[in-house]
Write a protein that holds these residues in place. Structure first.
Motif, PDB file in Angstrom:
ATOM      1  N   GLY A  99      35.225  89.568  10.800  1.00 34.66           N
ATOM      2  CA  GLY A  99      35.822  88.697  11.283  1.00 34.66           C
ATOM      3  C   GLY A  99      38.060  89.220  10.942  1.00 34.66           C
ATOM      4  O   GLY A  99      38.740  88.235  11.468  1.00 34.66           O
ATOM      5  N   THR A 100      37.856  89.683  10.055  1.00 32.71           N
ATOM      6  CA  THR A 100      39.828  90.012   9.713  1.00 32.71           C
ATOM      7  C   THR A 100      39.703  90.662  11.699  1.00 32.71           C
ATOM      8  O   THR A 100      39.442  91.065  12.052  1.00 32.71           O
ATOM      9  N   ARG A 101      41.556  90.384  11.751  1.00 33.82           N
ATOM     10  CA  ARG A 101      42.287  90.959  13.427  1.00 33.82           C
ATOM     11  C   ARG A 101      43.372  91.886  12.886  1.00 33.82           C
ATOM     12  O   ARG A 101      43.181  91.977  11.854  1.00 33.82           O
ATOM     13  N   ILE A 102      42.509  92.793  13.641  1.00 36.49           N
ATOM     14  CA  ILE A 102      43.519  94.039  13.381  1.00 36.49           C
ATOM     15  C   ILE A 102      43.798  94.845  14.897  1.00 36.49           C
ATOM     16  O   ILE A 102      43.532  94.000  16.184  1.00 36.49           O
ATOM     17  N   ALA A 103      45.198  95.530  15.004  1.00 32.81           N
ATOM     18  CA  ALA A 103      45.736  96.418  16.141  1.00 32.81           C
ATOM     19  C   ALA A 103      44.517  96.438  16.754  1.00 32.81           C
ATOM     20  O   ALA A 103      43.048  97.567  15.756  1.00 32.81           O
ATOM     21  N   LYS A 104      44.024  97.124  18.073  1.00 37.49           N
ATOM     22  CA  LYS A 104      42.892  97.451  18.706  1.00 37.49           C
ATOM     23  C   LYS A 104      43.452  99.235  18.310  1.00 37.49           C
ATOM     24  O   LYS A 104      42.548 100.195  18.095  1.00 37.49           O
ATOM     25  N   HIS A 105      44.432  99.669  18.311  1.00 34.23           N
ATOM     26  CA  HIS A 105      44.240 101.071  17.894  1.00 34.23           C
ATOM     27  C   HIS A 105      45.021 101.381  16.698  1.00 34.23           C
ATOM     28  O   HIS A 105      44.521 102.843  16.159  1.00 34.23           O
ATOM     29  N   SER A 106      44.383 100.499  15.594  1.00 31.69           N
ATOM     30  CA  SER A 106      44.155 100.973  13.764  1.00 31.69           C
ATOM     31  C   SER A 106      42.986 102.450  14.261  1.00 31.69           C
ATOM     32  O   SER A 106      41.884 102.078  14.989  1.00 31.69           O
ATOM     33  N   ALA A 107      42.488 102.820  12.915  1.00 35.39           N
ATOM     34  CA  ALA A 107      42.278 103.719  12.592  1.00 35.39           C
ATOM     35  C   ALA A 107      40.940 103.350  12.621  1.00 35.39           C
ATOM     36  O   ALA A 107      39.642 103.937  12.871  1.00 35.39           O
ATOM     37  N   ARG A 108      40.281 102.133  12.435  1.00 36.14           N
ATOM     38  CA  ARG A 108      39.090 101.771  12.288  1.00 36.14           C
ATOM     39  C   ARG A 108      38.361 101.802  13.564  1.00 36.14           C
ATOM     40  O   ARG A 108      37.020 102.264  13.882  1.00 36.14           O
ATOM     41  N   PRO A 109      39.270 100.758  14.229  1.00 34.45           N
ATOM     42  CA  PRO A 109      37.926 100.773  15.984  1.00 34.45           C
ATOM     43  C   PRO A 109      38.384 102.389  16.488  1.00 34.45           C
ATOM     44  O   PRO A 109      37.795 102.459  17.393  1.00 34.45           O
ATOM     45  N   ALA A 110      39.445 102.881  16.280  1.00 32.55           N
ATOM     46  CA  ALA A 110      39.246 104.542  17.032  1.00 32.55           C
ATOM     47  C   ALA A 110      38.350 105.112  16.296  1.00 32.55           C
ATOM     48  O   ALA A 110      37.538 105.538  17.223  1.00 32.55           O
ATOM     49  N   ALA A 111      37.953 105.430  15.086  1.00 37.62           N
ATOM     50  CA  ALA A 111      36.867 105.726  14.625  1.00 37.62           C
ATOM     51  C   ALA A 111      35.532 104.988  15.442  1.00 37.62           C
ATOM     52  O   ALA A 111      34.257 105.434  15.636  1.00 37.62           O
TER      53      ALA A 111
END
Length: 191
Positions: free
Chosen positions: A22-34
Motif C-alpha cells: 500500500g505504500t505510494r512511491i514514485a514510478k521511477h523508483s528502484a523497486r518499480p523499475a526492477a
C-alpha cells in the motif's frame, strides 16, 4: 486469486504507484523499475512461446509457461517490501523454484556439446527470442541487485533471476538443434 474489475484507477496520473503493502512511491523508483523489467522479460518470453512448440517441442513451451508464472511471483515478491512479521505474509520466490530451474538446466545441458566459442544471438526464431529474454533478465538482475543494496530483498529472488538467465541461454542452445544451429562468434572475423 486476483480479480480486476477496473483497469484504470487514475492513481498513477501524478507519477506515483502503490506497492504491494500500500505504500505510494514514485514510478521511477528502484523497486518499480526492477519489477517492471521482470514484467518486460515475461513479455519477451511470451513472444518466444509463439514459436516454442514448433522449434523446441511442447516441453520447451511448458518450461516457458512455468517460468512466466514464476516471473509473476517474482514481480509480486519485488513489489512488496520486506518487513518483519507482516500481518499478511506476501508471496515470495522460494528455493524450490530456483532448484527446478537448476534441474532443467542440467537436463538440457546434458544433451549439448561443450562450447568452443561465444554464441551470437540467433538461429531459430525461438532461440533468438530466448537470447533477447536472457538480456532483459540480466538487466532485471542488475536492477534487483541495485535495489538489494539500498533495501532488503528476498535472496531467493536474486538467485532465481540469476539462474533464469542461465536457463534461457541453455534453452536457446537446446532449441537450436541441441547446439548444432548455434551462431558462433568469430573473434576479429570481419577485420
Amino acid at each position: 486469486m486476483v480479480r480486476l474489475t477496473r483497469i484504470y484507477t487514475r492513481g498513477g496520473d501524478r507519477g506515483q504507484t502503490s506497492l504491494g503493502d500500500g505504500t505510494r512511491i514514485a514510478k521511477h523508483s528502484a523497486r518499480p523499475a526492477a519489477y517492471g523489467t521482470v514484467d518486460e522479460a515475461n513479455a519477451v518470453i511470451g513472444v518466444a512461446r509463439l514459436t516454442a512448440a514448433a522449434d523446441g517441442g511442447a516441453e520447451t513451451d511448458a518450461m516457458l509457461a512455468r517460468i512466466q508464472n514464476d516471473l509473476f511471483d517474482l514481480g509480486a515478491d519485488l513489489c512488496t517490501p520486506e518487513q518483519p512479521d507482516p500481518k499478511y505474509p506476501p508471496l515470495r520466490v522460494t528455493a524450490a523454484q530456483v532448484t527446478r530451474l537448476e534441474a532443467e538446466i542440467d537436463a538440457l545441458n546434458a544433451a549439448l556439446a561443450p562450447l568452443d566459442s561465444f554464441i551470437l544471438p540467433g538461429g531459430k526464431p525461438t532461440a533468438a527470442q530466448l537470447h533477447l529474454a536472457r538480456t532483459v533478465v540480466r538487466r532485471a538482475e542488475r536492477e534487483i541487485t541495485a535495489l538489494a543494496e539500498a533495501e532488503p530483498v528476498n535472496p531467493e529472488a536474486v538467485r532465481y533471476v540469476n539462474r533464469l538467465s542461465d536457463h534461457l541461454f541453455v534453452l536457446s542452445r537446446w532449441v537450436n538443434d541441441r547446439g548444432a544451429g548455434d551462431v558462433l562468434w568469430v573473434p576479429g572475423g570481419n577485420r
